[in-house]
Design an enzyme around this catalytic site. Structure first.
Site, PDB file in Angstrom:
ATOM      1  N   LYS A 126      35.448  52.006  39.345  1.00 17.94           N
ATOM      2  CA  LYS A 126      35.885  50.612  39.264  1.00 17.94           C
ATOM      3  C   LYS A 126      36.909  50.380  40.353  1.00 17.94           C
ATOM      4  O   LYS A 126      37.573  51.313  40.801  1.00 17.94           O
ATOM      5  CB  LYS A 126      36.539  50.341  37.904  1.00 17.94           C
ATOM      6  CG  LYS A 126      36.605  48.878  37.539  1.00 17.94           C
ATOM      7  CD  LYS A 126      35.314  48.413  36.913  1.00 17.94           C
ATOM      8  CE  LYS A 126      35.281  46.942  36.632  1.00 17.94           C
ATOM      9  NZ  LYS A 126      34.108  46.586  35.783  1.00 17.94           N
ATOM     10  N   ASP A 166      32.873  41.606  39.175  1.00 13.55           N
ATOM     11  CA  ASP A 166      33.593  41.643  37.893  1.00 13.55           C
ATOM     12  C   ASP A 166      34.415  40.354  37.880  1.00 13.55           C
ATOM     13  O   ASP A 166      34.105  39.421  38.651  1.00 13.55           O
ATOM     14  CB  ASP A 166      34.483  42.906  37.776  1.00 13.55           C
ATOM     15  CG  ASP A 166      34.982  43.138  36.348  1.00 13.55           C
ATOM     16  OD1 ASP A 166      34.202  43.607  35.518  1.00 13.55           O
ATOM     17  OD2 ASP A 166      36.155  42.799  36.046  1.00 13.55           O
TER      18      ASP A 166
HETATM   19  P1  NDP Z   1      34.350  35.709  35.658  1.00 12.72           P
HETATM   20  O1  NDP Z   1      35.440  35.796  36.646  1.00 12.72           O
HETATM   21  O2  NDP Z   1      33.045  35.129  36.048  1.00 12.72           O
HETATM   22  O3  NDP Z   1      34.843  34.911  34.364  1.00 12.72           O
HETATM   23  C1  NDP Z   1      35.945  35.347  33.631  1.00 12.72           C
HETATM   24  C2  NDP Z   1      36.216  34.353  32.518  1.00 12.72           C
HETATM   25  O4  NDP Z   1      37.227  34.865  31.664  1.00 12.72           O
HETATM   26  C3  NDP Z   1      36.742  33.034  33.035  1.00 12.72           C
HETATM   27  O5  NDP Z   1      36.373  32.005  32.162  1.00 12.72           O
HETATM   28  C4  NDP Z   1      38.256  33.261  33.002  1.00 12.72           C
HETATM   29  O6  NDP Z   1      39.023  32.065  32.937  1.00 12.72           O
HETATM   30  C5  NDP Z   1      38.402  34.052  31.742  1.00 12.72           C
HETATM   31  N1  NDP Z   1      39.585  34.923  31.850  1.00 12.72           N
HETATM   32  C6  NDP Z   1      39.806  35.879  32.771  1.00 12.72           C
HETATM   33  N2  NDP Z   1      41.001  36.442  32.587  1.00 12.72           N
HETATM   34  C7  NDP Z   1      41.529  35.837  31.508  1.00 12.72           C
HETATM   35  C8  NDP Z   1      42.740  35.980  30.807  1.00 12.72           C
HETATM   36  N3  NDP Z   1      43.653  36.886  31.196  1.00 12.72           N
HETATM   37  N4  NDP Z   1      42.938  35.182  29.719  1.00 12.72           N
HETATM   38  C9  NDP Z   1      42.014  34.271  29.339  1.00 12.72           C
HETATM   39  N5  NDP Z   1      40.844  34.078  29.973  1.00 12.72           N
HETATM   40  C10 NDP Z   1      40.620  34.843  31.025  1.00 12.72           C
HETATM   41  O7  NDP Z   1      34.155  37.192  35.108  1.00 12.72           O
HETATM   42  P2  NDP Z   1      32.918  37.814  34.323  1.00 12.72           P
HETATM   43  O8  NDP Z   1      32.288  36.790  33.442  1.00 12.72           O
HETATM   44  O9  NDP Z   1      32.103  38.550  35.288  1.00 12.72           O
HETATM   45  O10 NDP Z   1      33.664  38.905  33.424  1.00 12.72           O
HETATM   46  C11 NDP Z   1      34.104  38.648  32.084  1.00 12.72           C
HETATM   47  C12 NDP Z   1      34.296  39.962  31.362  1.00 12.72           C
HETATM   48  O11 NDP Z   1      33.035  40.666  31.323  1.00 12.72           O
HETATM   49  C13 NDP Z   1      35.277  40.952  31.995  1.00 12.72           C
HETATM   50  O12 NDP Z   1      35.887  41.708  30.969  1.00 12.72           O
HETATM   51  C14 NDP Z   1      34.375  41.873  32.809  1.00 12.72           C
HETATM   52  O13 NDP Z   1      34.969  43.121  33.041  1.00 12.72           O
HETATM   53  C15 NDP Z   1      33.189  41.970  31.862  1.00 12.72           C
HETATM   54  N6  NDP Z   1      31.905  42.374  32.455  1.00 12.72           N
HETATM   55  C16 NDP Z   1      31.370  41.730  33.518  1.00 12.72           C
HETATM   56  C17 NDP Z   1      30.139  42.118  34.019  1.00 12.72           C
HETATM   57  C18 NDP Z   1      29.481  41.406  35.140  1.00 12.72           C
HETATM   58  O14 NDP Z   1      28.354  41.785  35.487  1.00 12.72           O
HETATM   59  N7  NDP Z   1      30.061  40.397  35.733  1.00 12.72           N
HETATM   60  C19 NDP Z   1      29.412  43.245  33.446  1.00 12.72           C
HETATM   61  C20 NDP Z   1      30.024  43.805  32.268  1.00 12.72           C
HETATM   62  C21 NDP Z   1      31.237  43.384  31.822  1.00 12.72           C
HETATM   63  P3  NDP Z   1      39.699  31.502  34.282  1.00 12.72           P
HETATM   64  O15 NDP Z   1      38.567  31.029  35.120  1.00 12.72           O
HETATM   65  O16 NDP Z   1      40.610  30.436  33.821  1.00 12.72           O
HETATM   66  O17 NDP Z   1      40.428  32.675  34.884  1.00 12.72           O
HETATM   67  O1  2IT Z   2      31.913  46.054  33.873  1.00 11.79           O
HETATM   68  C1  2IT Z   2      30.792  46.129  34.432  1.00 11.79           C
HETATM   69  O2  2IT Z   2      29.893  46.828  33.974  1.00 11.79           O
HETATM   70  C2  2IT Z   2      30.579  45.344  35.645  1.00 11.79           C
HETATM   71  N1  2IT Z   2      31.472  44.616  36.062  1.00 11.79           N
HETATM   72  C3  2IT Z   2      29.279  45.453  36.388  1.00 11.79           C
HETATM   73  C4  2IT Z   2      29.251  46.675  37.251  1.00 11.79           C
HETATM   74  C5  2IT Z   2      28.074  46.795  38.170  1.00 11.79           C
HETATM   75  O3  2IT Z   2      28.093  47.768  38.950  1.00 11.79           O
HETATM   76  O4  2IT Z   2      27.151  45.980  38.136  1.00 11.79           O
END
Ligand code: NDP
Ligand code: 2IT
Length: 444
Positions: A126, A166
């Site tokens: 990561k 992420d």
């Molecule tokens: P994005 O940046 O697309 O979206 C994040 C969302 O969460 C936004 O709505 C953001 O609001 C909100 N957010 C972030 N930080 C905070 C906080 N401290 N308090 C409240 N709201 C918050 O990220 P993703 O959707 O990609 O990721 C979301 C979660 O999923 C994370 O935990 C990530 O690690 C996990 N994840 C992502 C994957 C991926 O493929 N993208 C895969 C597996 C897990 P705002 O816009 O206001 O910051």
């Molecule tokens: O938390 C996760 O699994 C991710 N942000 C996606 C990682 C990836 O390599 O697609």
């Protein structure tokens, strides 16, 4: 003292002021207790747990860039290459002001077991930076990404370490990073995933984490005699994971009534309008107040609140520790019967325990959100064979992987006498494959 307790104490002592990392390690080690105790002498002699809790390599670097006013800004860059026993390091890059080494280590540690659960050959890693893309111009985001890659490029590669998106890192950031990597190395290779479709990206990668979350949730409900159709779902977050989780939930016949961001949340009695949400978040990069303003059935509330809404199923899709004990109590009191984590470690340890004790079906993020990284691995396969698969091909592979993950963790929980404890099942199933590979490869 048992080997598990000894290693946990050591991790806390050697990694001070990294509470999220301690939390992630504690959850995994507690689940592994029964497995470790059955074979304690061999694991202890090989220091297997000390090794699995220590990153193979941690890269910390300076990221200087020039803002639109001509002012030089400096951010911290991180890449933690945690474990390569079963494949090249794989995991996202988080761009958020809260990023520090402890956060990246917790995410990298989780990624080891998640990637193992996918059944695909990917190790855990990561990275990220405390850079905040919010409010920055496109040019500022581009020069930050270029500066970040100017250092990181020497540590990554299609067969060594393959970063992805992420929080704060989406298609735009991956594009800028890919361009700079290609310019510096001259290599047109699958060094990043989540790429655009015109330059090596995979169909369905954008949707994969959210869709995968719902495929797994559907299977978990099915195996417990329940169905998702007609159910009320609350979702937190409104980013990549939340948007496509909401879309798939609605396609499966559920009604999604909430989304949130870091400033507030929306309750939409008629169900979230996905097209409007995408327009506000993916196109305009605006706040949820704009969603509420455009939708008569939606109410906007400041602050935190989605877990107080009456629901059947809760899907935390924003960030770590966003669902605490008080939230868990509210969910149980309102009749919620299933929680599946779209985000990484969104539920605190005491909240998880409360939900499980109260009969809520609980699937941890390292299993429930593994569809994103699994589809990244499918993107790597397509890049290697220089072919692109159709949306339907990728989506059906994703579905197969998620169903398989659920059965693996369900079986592991049963085998070790913890039926229905999907946290233990996921940690055990993820661990066993990595431990076997590490043992086979000697002390490295
Ligand atoms: P994005 O940046 O697309 O979206 C994040 C969302 O969460 C936004 O709505 C953001 O609001 C909100 N957010 C972030 N930080 C905070 C906080 N401290 N308090 C409240 N709201 C918050 O990220 P993703 O959707 O990609 O990721 C979301 C979660 O999923 C994370 O935990 C990530 O690690 C996990 N994840 C992502 C994957 C991926 O493929 N993208 C895969 C597996 C897990 P705002 O816009 O206001 O910051
Ligand atoms: O938390 C996760 O699994 C991710 N942000 C996606 C990682 C990836 O390599 O697609």
């Amino acid at each position: 003292m048992s080997y598990v307790d000894e290693v946990f104490e050591l991790v806390v002592a050697k990694n001070p002021a990294q509470p999220e990392f301690h939390q992630a390690v504690k959850e995994v080690l507690e689940s592994l207790r029964v497995v470790i105790e059955a074979n304690e002498e061999a694991y202890r002699k090989d220091a297997l747990l000390e090794r699995i809790c220590t990153p193979e390599r941690q890269i910390l670097f300076r990221v200087p860039w020039v803002d639109d006013k001509g002012q030089v800004q400096v951010n911290n860059g991180f890449r933690v290459q945690f474990n390569s026993a079963i494949g090249p390091y794989k995991g996202g890059l988080r761009l958020h002001p809260s990023v520090n080494l402890g956060i990246i280590k917790f995410l990298g540690f989780e990624q080891i077991f998640k990637n193992s659960l996918t059944g695909l050959p990917i190790g855990g890693g990561k990275g990220g930076s405390d850079f905040d893309p919010k409010g920055k111009s496109d040019r500022e985001v581009m020069v930050f990404c270029q500066s970040f890659i100017n250092e990181l490029y020497r540590h990554i590669g299609a067969d060594t370490d393959v970063p992805a998106g992420d929080i704060g890192t989406g298609a735009r950031e991956i594009g800028y990073m890919y361009g700079q990597y290609k310019r510096l190395t001259g290599l047109y290779e699958g060094v990043l995933t989540g790429k655009g479709l015109t330059y090596g990206g995979s169909l369905a990668r954008t949707e994969a984490t959210g869709y995968g979350l719902l495929y797994l949730t559907e299977e978990m409900l099915k195996c417990n005699g329940k169905d998702i159709a007609g159910k009320t779902v609350v979702i937190s977050g409104s980013g990549n994971v939340a948007i496509y989780a909401a879309q798939k939930a609605q396609q499966l016949g559920a009604k999604v009534v909430t989304v949130s961001d870091s400033t507030g949340w929306v309750y939409d009695a008629e169900g979230i309008d996905i097209a409007l949400l995408k327009e506000v978040k993916e196109v305009k990069r605006a706040r949820l107040t704009e969603y509420a303003a455009a939708r008569p059935s939606a109410e906007y509330h400041d602050g935190k609140g989605v877990w107080t809404v009456k629901c059947d199923i809760a899907l935390p899709c924003a960030t770590q520790n966003e669902l605490n004990l008080e939230d868990a109590k509210a969910l149980v009191a309102n009749g919620c019967f299933a929680v599946a984590e779209g985000a990484n470690m969104p539920t605190t340890l005491d909240a998880t325990e409360y939900l499980q004790k109260n009969g809520v079906l609980f699937c941890p993020g390292k299993a429930a959100n593994a569809g994103g990284v699994a589809t990244s691995a499918l993107e790597m396969s397509q890049n290697s064979e220089r072919l692109s698969w159709t949306f339907e091909e990728v989506d059906s592979k994703l579905k197969g992987i998620m169903v398989n993950i659920f059965h693996n963790l369900d079986d592991a929980a049963k085998k070790y006498g913890m039926e229905g404890n999907y946290v233990a099942g996921a940690n055990i199933a993820g661990f066993l494959k990595v431990a076997e590979a590490m043992t086979a490869q000697g002390i490295v």
